[in-house]
Scaffold this motif. Sequence first.
Motif, mmCIF file in Angstrom:
data_model
loop_
_atom_site.group_PDB
_atom_site.id
_atom_site.type_symbol
_atom_site.label_atom_id
_atom_site.label_comp_id
_atom_site.label_asym_id
_atom_site.label_seq_id
_atom_site.Cartn_x
_atom_site.Cartn_y
_atom_site.Cartn_z
ATOM 1 N N GLN A 29 36.074 39.203 48.805
ATOM 2 C CA GLN A 29 35.278 37.977 48.892
ATOM 3 C C GLN A 29 35.348 37.245 47.552
ATOM 4 N N TYR A 30 35.968 36.080 47.568
ATOM 5 C CA TYR A 30 36.097 35.273 46.358
ATOM 6 C C TYR A 30 34.979 34.243 46.327
ATOM 7 N N ARG A 31 34.570 33.893 45.121
ATOM 8 C CA ARG A 31 33.516 32.881 44.965
ATOM 9 C C ARG A 31 34.041 31.479 45.247
ATOM 10 N N ASP A 32 35.280 31.227 44.790
ATOM 11 C CA ASP A 32 35.875 29.909 45.015
ATOM 12 C C ASP A 32 37.391 30.028 44.972
ATOM 13 N N VAL A 33 38.059 28.921 45.175
ATOM 14 C CA VAL A 33 39.523 28.890 45.219
ATOM 15 C C VAL A 33 40.119 29.213 43.851
ATOM 16 N N GLU A 35 38.877 31.215 41.543
ATOM 17 C CA GLU A 35 38.815 32.655 41.327
ATOM 18 C C GLU A 35 39.881 33.379 42.139
ATOM 19 N N GLU A 36 40.130 32.916 43.342
ATOM 20 C CA GLU A 36 41.163 33.531 44.182
ATOM 21 C C GLU A 36 42.549 33.360 43.559
ATOM 22 N N PHE A 39 42.805 35.626 40.574
ATOM 23 C CA PHE A 39 42.947 37.011 41.013
ATOM 24 C C PHE A 39 44.378 37.305 41.437
ATOM 25 N N HIS A 40 44.961 36.421 42.250
ATOM 26 C CA HIS A 40 46.331 36.655 42.727
ATOM 27 C C HIS A 40 47.337 36.630 41.576
ATOM 28 N N ARG A 68 42.415 46.648 43.302
ATOM 29 C CA ARG A 68 42.187 45.216 43.550
ATOM 30 C C ARG A 68 40.688 44.924 43.589
ATOM 31 N N LEU A 72 38.724 42.536 40.894
ATOM 32 C CA LEU A 72 37.866 41.427 41.313
ATOM 33 C C LEU A 72 36.446 41.606 40.787
ATOM 34 N N GLN A 76 34.457 39.064 38.343
ATOM 35 C CA GLN A 76 33.161 38.484 38.690
ATOM 36 C C GLN A 76 32.072 38.848 37.685
#
Length: 145
Positions: A29-33, A35-36, A39-40, A68, A72, A76
Motif C-alpha cells: 500500500q503506497y501513500r501516493d504515486v 512514493e510508489e 519504491f520501484h 520489499r 516500504l 514510510q
Amino acid sequence: MLRAGLLAVALLLPLIAAAQAVSDPTPLQYRDVTEEARFHALAAELRCVQCQNQSLADSNAQIAHDLRREVLMLMQQGNSDAQIKQFLVDRYGQFVLYRPLMDTRNSVLWFGPLVLVLVGAGVLVWVVRRRSRQVQPMGYSEERW
C-alpha cells in the motif's frame, strides 16, 4: 507394476502442488504515486539475497516479498534511499547492491577484468615478437629454374 506407478504419482502430487511460485498475499500500500515510483526505483537497485541474479523488484522469492515490505516500511518511516541501502548492506553485505560502492575490498572486481585484458594483450605481443625474431624470412636465391 502399473499399481506401483500410480502409487508413486499419487504420493508425488502433493509435492508438485506445493512447488508453485510464492505469491504475495497482500499487495503493498503506497501513500501516493511519488512514493510508489521511488519504491520501484529503489527495489530495482537492490538484489534479491536468495535469487542472486534478480533485482528485489523482479524476484518472486518469499524473502524478496519480505524485503520489499521492509523497504516500504523504512521509506514510510522517513528514511532516505541511502539510509535504506545502508541498513540492507549492514544486514546482508555489499552483495545486496546491484552497483556496489568502489572501495579497496572490491577493487579487484572493478579493475580485475581490465588488468587481465591488458596482461593478456601484453603476453600476446611478447609471443608474436619473439616468434617473428625466430623465423627467418626466405630470401631470394641466385639460382634460377
